[in-house]
Enzyme design. Structure first.
Site, PDB file in Angstrom:
ATOM      1  N   HIS A 163       1.212   3.047 -10.438  1.00  0.00           N
ATOM      2  CA  HIS A 163       0.217   3.502  -9.448  1.00  0.00           C
ATOM      3  C   HIS A 163       0.927   4.309  -8.351  1.00  0.00           C
ATOM      4  O   HIS A 163       1.030   3.884  -7.203  1.00  0.00           O
ATOM      5  CB  HIS A 163      -0.469   2.269  -8.869  1.00  0.00           C
ATOM      6  CG  HIS A 163      -1.730   2.526  -8.130  1.00  0.00           C
ATOM      7  ND1 HIS A 163      -1.845   3.501  -7.171  1.00  0.00           N
ATOM      8  CD2 HIS A 163      -2.938   1.922  -8.213  1.00  0.00           C
ATOM      9  CE1 HIS A 163      -3.076   3.470  -6.693  1.00  0.00           C
ATOM     10  NE2 HIS A 163      -3.758   2.528  -7.306  1.00  0.00           N
ATOM     11  N   ARG A 214       1.854  -6.967  -9.706  1.00  0.00           N
ATOM     12  CA  ARG A 214       2.268  -6.039  -8.645  1.00  0.00           C
ATOM     13  C   ARG A 214       2.742  -6.746  -7.377  1.00  0.00           C
ATOM     14  O   ARG A 214       3.327  -6.111  -6.512  1.00  0.00           O
ATOM     15  CB  ARG A 214       1.179  -5.012  -8.330  1.00  0.00           C
ATOM     16  CG  ARG A 214      -0.124  -5.556  -7.797  1.00  0.00           C
ATOM     17  CD  ARG A 214      -1.048  -4.408  -7.416  1.00  0.00           C
ATOM     18  NE  ARG A 214      -2.400  -4.851  -7.157  1.00  0.00           N
ATOM     19  CZ  ARG A 214      -3.310  -4.126  -6.519  1.00  0.00           C
ATOM     20  NH1 ARG A 214      -3.009  -2.927  -6.072  1.00  0.00           N
ATOM     21  NH2 ARG A 214      -4.522  -4.590  -6.333  1.00  0.00           N
ATOM     22  N   ASP A 226     -11.673   9.254  -7.520  1.00  0.00           N
ATOM     23  CA  ASP A 226     -11.179   8.109  -8.286  1.00  0.00           C
ATOM     24  C   ASP A 226     -11.506   8.393  -9.754  1.00  0.00           C
ATOM     25  O   ASP A 226     -12.621   8.162 -10.206  1.00  0.00           O
ATOM     26  CB  ASP A 226     -11.876   6.835  -7.782  1.00  0.00           C
ATOM     27  CG  ASP A 226     -11.221   5.568  -8.310  1.00  0.00           C
ATOM     28  OD1 ASP A 226     -10.305   5.686  -9.145  1.00  0.00           O
ATOM     29  OD2 ASP A 226     -11.631   4.473  -7.888  1.00  0.00           O
ATOM     30  N   ARG A 271       0.872  -1.182   0.000  1.00  0.00           N
ATOM     31  CA  ARG A 271       0.000   0.000   0.000  1.00  0.00           C
ATOM     32  C   ARG A 271       0.906   1.227   0.000  1.00  0.00           C
ATOM     33  O   ARG A 271       1.427   1.649   1.030  1.00  0.00           O
ATOM     34  CB  ARG A 271      -0.885  -0.013   1.252  1.00  0.00           C
ATOM     35  CG  ARG A 271      -1.751   1.227   1.404  1.00  0.00           C
ATOM     36  CD  ARG A 271      -2.776   1.361   0.309  1.00  0.00           C
ATOM     37  NE  ARG A 271      -3.680   0.222   0.267  1.00  0.00           N
ATOM     38  CZ  ARG A 271      -4.364  -0.149  -0.822  1.00  0.00           C
ATOM     39  NH1 ARG A 271      -4.246   0.520  -1.956  1.00  0.00           N
ATOM     40  NH2 ARG A 271      -5.141  -1.213  -0.788  1.00  0.00           N
ATOM     41  N   GLU A 276      -1.349   8.789 -11.178  1.00  0.00           N
ATOM     42  CA  GLU A 276      -0.777   7.618 -11.839  1.00  0.00           C
ATOM     43  C   GLU A 276      -0.582   7.886 -13.332  1.00  0.00           C
ATOM     44  O   GLU A 276      -1.392   8.571 -13.954  1.00  0.00           O
ATOM     45  CB  GLU A 276      -1.717   6.420 -11.662  1.00  0.00           C
ATOM     46  CG  GLU A 276      -2.093   6.176 -10.205  1.00  0.00           C
ATOM     47  CD  GLU A 276      -3.252   5.190 -10.053  1.00  0.00           C
ATOM     48  OE1 GLU A 276      -3.308   4.214 -10.808  1.00  0.00           O
ATOM     49  OE2 GLU A 276      -4.096   5.402  -9.172  1.00  0.00           O
TER      50      GLU A 276
HETATM   51  C1  BG6 Z   1      -6.872   3.199  -8.187  1.00  0.00           C
HETATM   52  C2  BG6 Z   1      -8.222   2.812  -8.716  1.00  0.00           C
HETATM   53  O1  BG6 Z   1      -5.970   3.270  -9.221  1.00  0.00           O
HETATM   54  O2  BG6 Z   1      -6.440   2.202  -7.262  1.00  0.00           O
HETATM   55  C3  BG6 Z   1      -9.170   2.685  -7.540  1.00  0.00           C
HETATM   56  O3  BG6 Z   1      -8.681   3.792  -9.633  1.00  0.00           O
HETATM   57  C4  BG6 Z   1      -8.638   1.706  -6.522  1.00  0.00           C
HETATM   58  O4  BG6 Z   1     -10.440   2.283  -8.006  1.00  0.00           O
HETATM   59  C5  BG6 Z   1      -7.236   2.122  -6.120  1.00  0.00           C
HETATM   60  O5  BG6 Z   1      -9.485   1.693  -5.393  1.00  0.00           O
HETATM   61  C6  BG6 Z   1      -6.573   1.191  -5.107  1.00  0.00           C
HETATM   62  O6  BG6 Z   1      -6.616  -0.121  -5.543  1.00  0.00           O
HETATM   63  P1  BG6 Z   1      -6.052  -1.297  -4.658  1.00  0.00           P
HETATM   64  O7  BG6 Z   1      -6.393  -2.553  -5.390  1.00  0.00           O
HETATM   65  O8  BG6 Z   1      -4.574  -1.084  -4.543  1.00  0.00           O
HETATM   66  O9  BG6 Z   1      -6.716  -1.175  -3.313  1.00  0.00           O
END
Ligand code: BG6
Length: 300
Positions: free
Chosen positions: A168, A98, A213, A72, A272
């Site tokens: 991301h 990932r 988002d 995260r 991103e």
């Molecule tokens: C973003 C998406 O890129 O990533 C969101 O647009 C998503 O919809 C977010 O909630 C986080 O995703 P994850 O799978 O890492 O919790």
């Protein structure tokens, strides 16, 4: 390879060192005051700060470092689909590389102030029941005064493929209430928190005031995060990447995410770089597609 084996093959004392966290190997790079970190799992950059600067990349204080779990924060690599896979509700969100085991292929330290790591992955390392095609991806990260990244995807499937991808990137900011994003004016975005409606971004700097988002389509090559409190500007340049995604989960969603929590989300914003939705890439058999980004910091 574990950290010891990586050190023996790729280590450069005081410049590129390897350690383990949660059973995962990571490279820690330092040069002339610059600092960076990258986990081999997912090829995930989890830290970068040029000399004398605050961290530019945000990694959640509650991030889980464990085999098979995506971090995260940092820069998770999204490929070959973005978000849920179209028509495949059972497919994992954001593809399957990932949290997959990327291979470190080379370390380059010949340019002053820079360290370049190149990693690769293919169907030999990671496959998915939702992606039958042969592929290879190469990820090249240069840590220096700027953070420069290239994701190159080769189509080995023997037929045309269509894929989505994104870096991301979680950016560290002083406070979501004091930051804004510029550079996306006039572009169309898909508003995922408003029924996927398509809207046009107005000319004002984007200030977030709730869960956000958005997939911005066919965006220009440069977006900027203005951070008034920290008196800096994070400049995100890109090439071969038509989309920009802006995300912050805000209070309730963040509190429900065990690896983020009720507080830290205020200090992050995802801007991103990618190719998603209408901007998905169609790549002919045998072809290669490259997407690059360059992240730098200016005083504001
Ligand atoms: C973003 C998406 O890129 O990533 C969101 O647009 C998503 O919809 C977010 O909630 C986080 O995703 P994850 O799978 O890492 O919790």
């Amino acid at each position: 390879m574990n950290a010891q084996q990586l050190s023996a093959e790729f280590g450069v004392k005081g410049v590129v060192e390897f350690s383990e966290q949660g059973g995962l190997a990571k490279a820690v790079v330092s040069r002339d005051g610059m600092h960076g970190e990258l986990f081999l799992q997912g090829a995930t950059v989890t830290a970068w700060a040029p000399a004398g600067a605050r961290p530019v990349i945000f990694t959640s204080p509650k991030a889980v470092f464990a085999p098979g779990t995506a971090v995260r924060g940092g820069i998770p690599i999204i490929f070959p689909w973005f978000g849920p896979k179209q028509d495949e509700p059972k497919a994992p969100q954001h593809g399957f590389v990932r949290a997959a085991p990327w291979k470190l292929e080379s370390v380059e330290t010949s340019r002053p102030g820079e360290v370049t790591l190149r990693l690769g992955i293919s169907e030999a390392e990671a496959t998915s029941p939702f992606w039958p095609d042969a592929y290879r991806a190469t990820y090249t990260v240069t840590f220096g005064k700027a953070l420069s990244i290239e994701l190159a995807v080769q189509n080995r499937a023997g037929h045309e493929i269509r894929f989505e991808e994104a870096l991301h990137t979680y950016f560290a900011i002083s406070d979501i209430a004091k930051a804004s994003v510029t550079g996306l004016s006039g572009t169309t975005f898909i508003d995922k928190v408003d029924g996927f409606q398509r809207k046009t971004q107005d000319g004002a700097p984007i200030k977030l005031s709730g869960e956000t988002d958005r997939v911005y389509l066919s965006t220009p090559g440069r977006a900027v995060i203005e951070d008034a409190e920290w008196r800096r500007r994070i400049v995100v340049e890109k090439d071969g990447a038509a989309s920009s995604i802006v995300w912050n989960p805000w209070t309730e969603k963040a509190a429900a995410m065990k690896d983020l929590g009720a507080e830290a989300w205020r200090g992050m914003i995802c801007v991103e770089t990618g190719n998603a939705a209408d901007n998905a890439v169609r790549l002919a058999a045998g072809g290669e597609h490259r997407m690059t980004t360059r992240i730098s910091v200016d005083a504001a």
